[in-house]
Design an enzyme around this catalytic site. Structure first.
Site, short mmCIF file in Angstrom:
data_model
loop_
_atom_site.label_atom_id
_atom_site.label_comp_id
_atom_site.label_asym_id
_atom_site.label_seq_id
_atom_site.Cartn_x
_atom_site.Cartn_y
_atom_site.Cartn_z
N GLY A 9 0.83 -1.20 0.00
CA GLY A 9 0.00 0.00 0.00
C GLY A 9 0.86 1.25 0.00
O GLY A 9 1.95 1.27 -0.59
N GLN A 10 0.40 2.28 0.69
CA GLN A 10 1.15 3.55 0.66
C GLN A 10 2.56 3.39 1.22
O GLN A 10 3.54 3.77 0.59
CB GLN A 10 0.38 4.62 1.45
CG GLN A 10 -0.91 5.06 0.81
CD GLN A 10 -1.47 6.30 1.46
OE1 GLN A 10 -1.42 7.40 0.91
NE2 GLN A 10 -2.03 6.14 2.66
N ASP A 36 -1.64 -14.50 2.60
CA ASP A 36 -2.65 -14.11 3.59
C ASP A 36 -2.03 -14.19 4.98
O ASP A 36 -1.84 -15.29 5.52
CB ASP A 36 -3.87 -15.03 3.48
CG ASP A 36 -5.03 -14.56 4.35
OD1 ASP A 36 -4.83 -13.69 5.22
OD2 ASP A 36 -6.16 -15.08 4.17
N ALA A 59 -2.15 -3.71 6.78
CA ALA A 59 -3.08 -3.38 7.87
C ALA A 59 -4.49 -3.20 7.33
O ALA A 59 -4.68 -2.87 6.16
CB ALA A 59 -2.65 -2.11 8.60
N THR A 61 -7.08 -0.62 7.45
CA THR A 61 -6.99 0.81 7.77
C THR A 61 -8.31 1.55 7.65
O THR A 61 -8.35 2.76 7.92
CB THR A 61 -5.96 1.49 6.84
OG1 THR A 61 -6.35 1.28 5.47
CG2 THR A 61 -4.57 0.93 7.07
N TYR A 124 -10.82 -0.22 15.38
CA TYR A 124 -9.57 -0.14 14.63
C TYR A 124 -8.39 0.07 15.56
O TYR A 124 -7.38 -0.66 15.49
CB TYR A 124 -9.65 1.00 13.61
CG TYR A 124 -8.29 1.43 13.09
CD1 TYR A 124 -7.61 0.64 12.17
CD2 TYR A 124 -7.69 2.60 13.54
CE1 TYR A 124 -6.35 1.03 11.70
CE2 TYR A 124 -6.44 2.99 13.07
CZ TYR A 124 -5.77 2.20 12.16
OH TYR A 124 -4.54 2.57 11.71
#
Length: 283
Positions: A9-10, A36, A59, A61, A124
């Site tokens: 991701g980012q 996974d 994560a 998010t 979260y």
């Protein structure tokens, strides 16, 4: 070193690009659905690969969606890190586990250092804190890295949403009583790379220097993306309805990494760099 990055991701993408550009280390990337991390076999796969360092940049998010999907959030944010830590212990790898500022309660006027007491509120946040606790119980060679308000070019993040809303609506209302540390993913990635080289395990807050409100963050994004003409109105968090309220003042202090000489540039400079890359409209 052989570095295994979990997630793309980012932050995972920024880490991948950084290590690919340097070509100093052997690099492996594991991402869904091929890998996974929520399954116990994840520990076996990590141990079988036997990297020198594992960086967990994966994560759940979506803060609001976690409220209605707690099992899924805990699977990714708590059980997954547990399995990664088990795999690291079996092969002797160091683990870099990425966490969040939301593990703190965010009391007004409080600034949180690395070893302050945590108190997570949302599903979260509790799942992320559970992940921290899980890896601390298992991994001996462990870096816990907390970031906040992460953003990078091409990502789904606050600056991108601000620009999209500005272009669609022509006016914006942004909360001015929620505070945090905007963190540019490429800067956090560079800091993580520096941290790994030190071999000094522990908890670190790797955020861009300084802090601001969401309103001030939006101001900088509009200014550096060529959208100064957009009308921006400050509102309170009570005027912005959402299913989950993030901590209002979970502002992190980078004390531990700074003591090692690891500092990230001011967040305003990071926003300018982001806008140059993402929008290419700065004059």
């Amino acid at each position: 070193m052989h570095i295994l990055i979990i997630g793309d991701g980012q932050l995972g993408g920024a880490l991948r690009r950084l290590f690919e550009a340097s070509a100093r280390h052997r690099l492996t990337i594991w991402r869904q659905p091929a890998f996974d991390l929520t399954l116990p076999v994840a520990a076996d796969k990590v141990a079988g690969l036997a990297p020198d360092v594992v960086i967990n940049a994966a994560a759940w998010t979506n803060v609001d969606a976690a409220e209605s999907n707690p099992d899924a959030a805990y699977a990714v944010n708590a059980l997954g890190p547990k399995y990664l830590a088990e795999g690291c212990e079996r092969c002797g790898a160091a683990l870099v586990h990425v966490s969040t500022n939301e593990v703190f309660p965010g009391h007004p006027g409080v600034f949180y250092r690395e070893y302050d007491l945590t108190d997570a509120a949302s599903v979260y946040a509790r799942s992320k804190l559970a992940g921290e606790n899980a890896v601390m119980q298992i991994a001996r060679r462990l870096y816990i890295v907390r970031v906040a308000w992460l953003f990078s070019a091409g990502g789904v993040n606050f600056p991108a949403k601000i620009v999209d809303a500005a272009d669609r609506l022509g006016v914006l209302r942004v909360v001015n009583d929620e505070f945090g540390n905007p963190t540019y993913a490429p800067d956090a990635a560079a800091a993580i790379a520096q941290l790994i080289e030190t071999g000094r395990y522990g908890i670190y807050h790797l955020v861009n220097d300084g802090w601001c409100s969401r309103y001030e963050f939006a101001q900088q994004v509009l200014a550096h993306s060529g959208r100064n003409h957009i009308a921006l109105t400050a509102i309170t968090h009570k005027e912005w309805q959402r299913s989950t309220q993030p901590p209002l003042h979970a502002v992190l202090v980078n004390q531990a990494a700074a003591a090692l000489g690891i500092r990230l540039r001011p967040w305003q400079e990071a926003v300018e760099a982001y806008c140059r890359q993402e929008f290419a409209t700065i004059r």
